[in-house]
Design a protein around this motif. Structure first.
Motif, PDB file in Angstrom:
ATOM      1  N   LEU A   1       1.047  -1.198  -0.264  1.00 35.04           N
ATOM      2  CA  LEU A   1       0.265   0.038  -0.183  1.00 35.04           C
ATOM      3  C   LEU A   1       0.727   1.081  -0.093  1.00 35.04           C
ATOM      4  O   LEU A   1       0.171   2.320  -0.805  1.00 35.04           O
ATOM      5  CB  LEU A   1      -1.302  -0.073   1.358  1.00 35.04           C
ATOM      6  N   PRO A   2       1.945   0.879   0.818  1.00 34.56           N
ATOM      7  CA  PRO A   2       2.421   2.635   0.420  1.00 34.56           C
ATOM      8  C   PRO A   2       3.627   3.018  -0.725  1.00 34.56           C
ATOM      9  O   PRO A   2       3.238   4.504  -0.884  1.00 34.56           O
ATOM     10  CB  PRO A   2       3.296   2.264   2.157  1.00 34.56           C
ATOM     11  N   VAL A   3       3.772   1.829  -1.497  1.00 38.67           N
ATOM     12  CA  VAL A   3       4.268   1.977  -2.823  1.00 38.67           C
ATOM     13  C   VAL A   3       3.265   2.504  -3.868  1.00 38.67           C
ATOM     14  O   VAL A   3       3.367   2.909  -4.386  1.00 38.67           O
ATOM     15  CB  VAL A   3       5.082   1.043  -2.796  1.00 38.67           C
ATOM     16  N   PHE A   4       2.483   1.339  -3.817  1.00 37.17           N
ATOM     17  CA  PHE A   4       0.902   2.363  -4.465  1.00 37.17           C
ATOM     18  C   PHE A   4       0.493   3.307  -4.125  1.00 37.17           C
ATOM     19  O   PHE A   4       0.058   4.161  -5.110  1.00 37.17           O
ATOM     20  CB  PHE A   4      -0.403   1.278  -4.012  1.00 37.17           C
ATOM     21  N   LYS A   5       0.797   3.650  -3.653  1.00 34.09           N
ATOM     22  CA  LYS A   5      -0.234   5.767  -2.834  1.00 34.09           C
ATOM     23  C   LYS A   5       1.058   6.461  -3.376  1.00 34.09           C
ATOM     24  O   LYS A   5       1.144   6.993  -4.127  1.00 34.09           O
ATOM     25  CB  LYS A   5      -0.091   5.319  -1.619  1.00 34.09           C
ATOM     26  N   LYS A   6       2.682   6.064  -3.020  1.00 36.21           N
ATOM     27  CA  LYS A   6       4.142   7.056  -3.804  1.00 36.21           C
ATOM     28  C   LYS A   6       3.843   7.400  -5.642  1.00 36.21           C
ATOM     29  O   LYS A   6       4.017   7.704  -6.105  1.00 36.21           O
ATOM     30  CB  LYS A   6       4.822   6.376  -3.367  1.00 36.21           C
ATOM     31  N   ILE A   7       3.126   5.376  -5.721  1.00 33.48           N
ATOM     32  CA  ILE A   7       3.061   5.165  -7.399  1.00 33.48           C
ATOM     33  C   ILE A   7       1.845   5.498  -8.015  1.00 33.48           C
ATOM     34  O   ILE A   7       2.082   7.165  -8.498  1.00 33.48           O
ATOM     35  CB  ILE A   7       3.155   4.197  -7.664  1.00 33.48           C
ATOM     36  N   PHE A   8       1.228   6.012  -7.199  1.00 28.58           N
ATOM     37  CA  PHE A   8      -0.764   6.647  -7.275  1.00 28.58           C
ATOM     38  C   PHE A   8      -0.340   8.081  -7.521  1.00 28.58           C
ATOM     39  O   PHE A   8      -0.534   9.245  -8.865  1.00 28.58           O
ATOM     40  CB  PHE A   8      -1.756   6.844  -6.945  1.00 28.58           C
ATOM     41  N   LYS A   9       0.680   8.318  -6.953  1.00 31.35           N
ATOM     42  CA  LYS A   9       0.748  10.439  -5.786  1.00 31.35           C
ATOM     43  C   LYS A   9       1.204  11.290  -7.155  1.00 31.35           C
ATOM     44  O   LYS A   9       1.251  11.224  -7.698  1.00 31.35           O
ATOM     45  CB  LYS A   9       1.024  10.436  -4.961  1.00 31.35           C
ATOM     46  N   ASP A  10       2.630  10.241  -8.010  1.00 35.46           N
ATOM     47  CA  ASP A  10       3.570  10.459  -8.286  1.00 35.46           C
ATOM     48  C   ASP A  10       3.260  10.348  -9.885  1.00 35.46           C
ATOM     49  O   ASP A  10       3.711  11.482 -10.449  1.00 35.46           O
ATOM     50  CB  ASP A  10       4.828  10.190  -8.518  1.00 35.46           C
ATOM     51  N   GLY A  11       2.026   9.469 -10.463  1.00 26.50           N
ATOM     52  CA  GLY A  11       1.406   8.943 -11.514  1.00 26.50           C
ATOM     53  C   GLY A  11       0.501  10.134 -12.140  1.00 26.50           C
ATOM     54  O   GLY A  11       0.369   9.580 -13.118  1.00 26.50           O
ATOM     55  N   TRP A  12      -0.222  10.412 -10.775  1.00 28.44           N
ATOM     56  CA  TRP A  12      -1.859  10.706 -11.761  1.00 28.44           C
ATOM     57  C   TRP A  12      -1.199  12.528 -12.784  1.00 28.44           C
ATOM     58  O   TRP A  12      -2.032  12.003 -13.619  1.00 28.44           O
ATOM     59  CB  TRP A  12      -2.533  10.927 -10.402  1.00 28.44           C
ATOM     60  N   PRO A  13      -0.818  12.892 -12.392  1.00 26.14           N
ATOM     61  CA  PRO A  13      -0.692  14.453 -13.119  1.00 26.14           C
ATOM     62  C   PRO A  13       0.050  14.003 -14.691  1.00 26.14           C
ATOM     63  O   PRO A  13      -0.146  14.519 -15.313  1.00 26.14           O
ATOM     64  CB  PRO A  13       0.715  15.032 -12.564  1.00 26.14           C
ATOM     65  N   LEU A  14       1.122  12.904 -14.373  1.00 27.13           N
ATOM     66  CA  LEU A  14       0.885  12.004 -16.259  1.00 27.13           C
ATOM     67  C   LEU A  14       0.215  11.556 -17.237  1.00 27.13           C
ATOM     68  O   LEU A  14       0.147  11.693 -17.409  1.00 27.13           O
ATOM     69  CB  LEU A  14       2.452  11.419 -15.963  1.00 27.13           C
ATOM     70  N   SER A  15      -0.616  10.825 -16.278  1.00 27.21           N
ATOM     71  CA  SER A  15      -2.195  10.165 -16.441  1.00 27.21           C
ATOM     72  C   SER A  15      -2.967  11.037 -17.074  1.00 27.21           C
ATOM     73  O   SER A  15      -3.441  11.087 -18.208  1.00 27.21           O
ATOM     74  CB  SER A  15      -2.260   9.365 -15.590  1.00 27.21           C
ATOM     75  N   LEU A  16      -3.156  11.984 -16.164  1.00 29.80           N
ATOM     76  CA  LEU A  16      -4.187  13.226 -16.421  1.00 29.80           C
ATOM     77  C   LEU A  16      -3.733  13.863 -17.192  1.00 29.80           C
ATOM     78  O   LEU A  16      -4.346  14.643 -18.837  1.00 29.80           O
ATOM     79  CB  LEU A  16      -4.194  14.301 -15.719  1.00 29.80           C
TER      80      LEU A  16
END
Length: 187
Positions: free
Chosen positions: A22-37
Motif C-alpha cells: 500500500l505505501p508503494v502503491f500510494k507513492k506511485i499513484f501520487k507521482d503518476g496521476w499528473p502524467l495520466s491526466l
C-alpha cells in the motif's frame, strides 16, 4: 500478450503472487496521476482539431476531415521517433540531474533535437507529395499541404518531449497538466 507473458513466466520459472504494498502503491499513484491526466489531455488535444474541422466543411463536398486525418497520422508516425529519442534521454537526466555537466547534456540534447527536427521538417516539406502518395495513393494527394504545415511543428514537438522528461525528472509533473490544458484551450 497474455500468452507471451505466460510463456515467458514458464521459461524463466517465475512464480507470481498478488501482493499489494500500500505505501508503494500510494507513492506511485501520487507521482503518476499528473502524467495520466496529462496523457488524457494530450489525447483530447490531438483530436480536437479534427473535431473542430468537422464543423467547418461539408464532408460530402470536400473530405477535409479525412485529408487532415491522414496528414496528422503521418505527423504522429514521425513524432514516434522524437519520443524514442527523448525517452532514451530520461534515464540520463535522472542520473545526471545533480551533476555539473547536466546543462551541457541538456544543451546537446536540444541541439540534436533542433538539427533533427529541421532535417525532418524540410524533408517532409520537400517530399510531402511522395509520402502521401506512398501512404494513401492519389485520392489523398490533397493531404500534401496539411502535412507540410504540420511538419513545421516537428521541431517544437522534439523540444516539448525533452522538456516533458526534464519536468518529470524534476518531479514537477503537475506543471504538465497546466501546459496541456492551455494548449488544448489554444487549439
Amino acid at each position: 500478450a497474455l500468452t507471451t507473458f505466460l510463456a515467458g513466466s514458464k521459461l524463466l520459472d517465475l512464480k507470481l503472487s498478488l501482493n499489494i504494498n500500500l505505501p508503494v502503491f500510494k507513492k506511485i499513484f501520487k507521482d503518476g496521476w499528473p502524467l495520466s491526466l496529462t496523457g488524457i489531455v494530450a489525447v483530447i488535444y490531438s483530436r480536437a482539431d479534427i473535431f473542430i474541422l468537422s464543423f467547418f466543411k461539408n464532408p460530402q463536398n470536400l473530405p477535409d476531415v479525412g485529408i487532415y486525418s491522414l496528414a496528422y497520422r503521418i505527423f504522429e508516425v514521425v513524432l514516434i521517433f522524437s519520443t524514442f529519442f527523448s525517452n532514451a534521454l530520461f534515464p540520463v537526466f535522472i542520473k545526471e540531474i545533480k551533476n555539473d555537466n547536466f546543462k551541457k547534456i541538456l544543451n546537446q540534447s536540444l541541439l540534436i533535437s533542433l538539427i533533427g527536427g529541421l532535417f525532418v521538417t524540410f524533408g517532409v516539406i520537400i517530399f510531402a507529395r511522395q509520402i502521401v502518395f506512398l501512404v494513401a495513393g492519389e485520392k489523398f494527394i490533397l493531404a500534401t499541404l496539411p502535412i507540410q504545415i504540420l511538419s513545421l511543428a516537428f521541431t517544437l514537438s522534439l523540444f516539448f518531449n525533452i522538456y516533458y522528461n526534464l519536468v518529470v525528472t524534476l518531479n514537477k509533473q503537475k506543471f504538465l497538466i497546466l501546459v496541456g490544458v492551455v494548449a488544448l484551450g489554444f487549439n
